[in-house]
Design a protein around this motif. Structure first.
Motif, PDB file in Angstrom:
ATOM      1  N   GLU A 186      -6.933  -9.003 -11.073  1.00  0.00           N
ATOM      2  CA  GLU A 186      -5.763  -8.345 -11.660  1.00  0.00           C
ATOM      3  C   GLU A 186      -5.767  -6.840 -11.424  1.00  0.00           C
ATOM      4  O   GLU A 186      -4.719  -6.243 -11.158  1.00  0.00           O
ATOM      5  CB  GLU A 186      -5.726  -8.628 -13.162  1.00  0.00           C
ATOM      6  N   ARG A 187      -6.931  -6.218 -11.504  1.00  0.00           N
ATOM      7  CA  ARG A 187      -7.012  -4.770 -11.301  1.00  0.00           C
ATOM      8  C   ARG A 187      -6.685  -4.370  -9.879  1.00  0.00           C
ATOM      9  O   ARG A 187      -6.199  -3.276  -9.632  1.00  0.00           O
ATOM     10  CB  ARG A 187      -8.403  -4.269 -11.678  1.00  0.00           C
ATOM     11  N   GLY A 188      -6.974  -5.227  -8.930  1.00  0.00           N
ATOM     12  CA  GLY A 188      -6.601  -4.961  -7.550  1.00  0.00           C
ATOM     13  C   GLY A 188      -7.511  -4.031  -6.788  1.00  0.00           C
ATOM     14  O   GLY A 188      -7.135  -3.528  -5.733  1.00  0.00           O
ATOM     15  N   SER A 189      -8.722  -3.799  -7.280  1.00  0.00           N
ATOM     16  CA  SER A 189      -9.633  -2.904  -6.553  1.00  0.00           C
ATOM     17  C   SER A 189     -10.033  -3.493  -5.205  1.00  0.00           C
ATOM     18  O   SER A 189     -10.347  -2.761  -4.278  1.00  0.00           O
ATOM     19  CB  SER A 189     -10.874  -2.601  -7.393  1.00  0.00           C
ATOM     20  N   TRP A 190      -9.989  -4.806  -5.074  1.00  0.00           N
ATOM     21  CA  TRP A 190     -10.307  -5.443  -3.795  1.00  0.00           C
ATOM     22  C   TRP A 190      -9.248  -5.124  -2.754  1.00  0.00           C
ATOM     23  O   TRP A 190      -9.529  -5.103  -1.567  1.00  0.00           O
ATOM     24  CB  TRP A 190     -10.444  -6.954  -3.970  1.00  0.00           C
ATOM     25  N   GLN A 204      -9.755  -3.794   1.104  1.00  0.00           N
ATOM     26  CA  GLN A 204      -9.185  -4.558   2.208  1.00  0.00           C
ATOM     27  C   GLN A 204      -8.306  -3.668   3.081  1.00  0.00           C
ATOM     28  O   GLN A 204      -8.323  -3.767   4.301  1.00  0.00           O
ATOM     29  CB  GLN A 204      -8.381  -5.735   1.667  1.00  0.00           C
ATOM     30  N   ALA A 205      -7.543  -2.755   2.461  1.00  0.00           N
ATOM     31  CA  ALA A 205      -6.701  -1.839   3.229  1.00  0.00           C
ATOM     32  C   ALA A 205      -7.556  -0.907   4.088  1.00  0.00           C
ATOM     33  O   ALA A 205      -7.229  -0.634   5.245  1.00  0.00           O
ATOM     34  CB  ALA A 205      -5.813  -1.044   2.287  1.00  0.00           C
ATOM     35  N   ALA A 206      -8.656  -0.412   3.528  1.00  0.00           N
ATOM     36  CA  ALA A 206      -9.548   0.459   4.299  1.00  0.00           C
ATOM     37  C   ALA A 206     -10.181  -0.296   5.462  1.00  0.00           C
ATOM     38  O   ALA A 206     -10.340   0.256   6.551  1.00  0.00           O
ATOM     39  CB  ALA A 206     -10.634   1.025   3.380  1.00  0.00           C
ATOM     40  N   LEU A 207     -10.502  -1.552   5.241  1.00  0.00           N
ATOM     41  CA  LEU A 207     -11.075  -2.361   6.311  1.00  0.00           C
ATOM     42  C   LEU A 207     -10.053  -2.606   7.436  1.00  0.00           C
ATOM     43  O   LEU A 207     -10.392  -2.523   8.603  1.00  0.00           O
ATOM     44  CB  LEU A 207     -11.569  -3.693   5.742  1.00  0.00           C
ATOM     45  N   ARG A 208      -8.818  -2.840   7.061  1.00  0.00           N
ATOM     46  CA  ARG A 208      -7.767  -3.045   8.057  1.00  0.00           C
ATOM     47  C   ARG A 208      -7.561  -1.790   8.906  1.00  0.00           C
ATOM     48  O   ARG A 208      -7.357  -1.858  10.100  1.00  0.00           O
ATOM     49  CB  ARG A 208      -6.460  -3.430   7.382  1.00  0.00           C
ATOM     50  N   GLY A 228     -11.658 -15.437  -0.115  1.00  0.00           N
ATOM     51  CA  GLY A 228     -10.600 -15.491   0.885  1.00  0.00           C
ATOM     52  C   GLY A 228     -10.084 -14.131   1.299  1.00  0.00           C
ATOM     53  O   GLY A 228      -9.661 -13.943   2.442  1.00  0.00           O
ATOM     54  N   VAL A 229     -10.106 -13.170   0.386  1.00  0.00           N
ATOM     55  CA  VAL A 229      -9.617 -11.832   0.722  1.00  0.00           C
ATOM     56  C   VAL A 229     -10.745 -10.906   1.171  1.00  0.00           C
ATOM     57  O   VAL A 229     -10.524  -9.728   1.399  1.00  0.00           O
ATOM     58  CB  VAL A 229      -8.841 -11.186  -0.461  1.00  0.00           C
ATOM     59  N   GLY A 230     -11.955 -11.451   1.278  1.00  0.00           N
ATOM     60  CA  GLY A 230     -13.058 -10.648   1.786  1.00  0.00           C
ATOM     61  C   GLY A 230     -13.873  -9.936   0.737  1.00  0.00           C
ATOM     62  O   GLY A 230     -14.640  -9.029   1.061  1.00  0.00           O
ATOM     63  N   ALA A 231     -13.729 -10.291  -0.515  1.00  0.00           N
ATOM     64  CA  ALA A 231     -14.496  -9.657  -1.590  1.00  0.00           C
ATOM     65  C   ALA A 231     -15.571 -10.611  -2.097  1.00  0.00           C
ATOM     66  O   ALA A 231     -15.738 -10.814  -3.298  1.00  0.00           O
ATOM     67  CB  ALA A 231     -13.571  -9.230  -2.718  1.00  0.00           C
ATOM     68  N   ALA A 232     -16.302 -11.211  -1.179  1.00  0.00           N
ATOM     69  CA  ALA A 232     -17.306 -12.206  -1.541  1.00  0.00           C
ATOM     70  C   ALA A 232     -18.495 -11.592  -2.272  1.00  0.00           C
ATOM     71  O   ALA A 232     -19.134 -12.264  -3.081  1.00  0.00           O
ATOM     72  CB  ALA A 232     -17.782 -12.947  -0.304  1.00  0.00           C
TER      73      ALA A 232
END
Length: 90
Positions: free
Chosen positions: A74-78, A82-86, A17-21
């Protein structure tokens, strides 16, 4: 079995859902091919557990996958990706 399956499926869904498929798919494939066939064979044949050994191996696969996926979330690397993609679309 059901606890680990629900955690793995939920984590796969969150990451897709957040784009880290990509990470979700690679983790799922790696766990599926590294745990279930080998451990299933070992438990079913060597320890003579039969089909129960294969189910135990599948449960181990889901436990490993759910832990890896939950740690990734939990680590939040995704979030950085996602921020760079935005920013690239802005």
């Amino acid at each position: 079995y059901q606890l680990f399956e629900s955690l793995a499926l939920g984590s796969h869904g969150v990451l897709r859902g957040v784009g880290a498929a990509r990470f979700s798919a690679l983790c799922g494939m790696a766990c599926a091919w590294s745990c279930t066939p080998w451990l299933g064979y070992l438990l079913a044949r060597h320890y003579e557990l039969g089909a129960i050994g294969v189910w135990i191996a599948h449960t181990v696969e889901l436990a490993v996958a759910s832990l890896l996926l939950a740690r990734h979330i939990e680590r939040g690397s995704w979030q950085r990706k996602q921020a760079a993609l935005r920013e690239s679309f802005a």
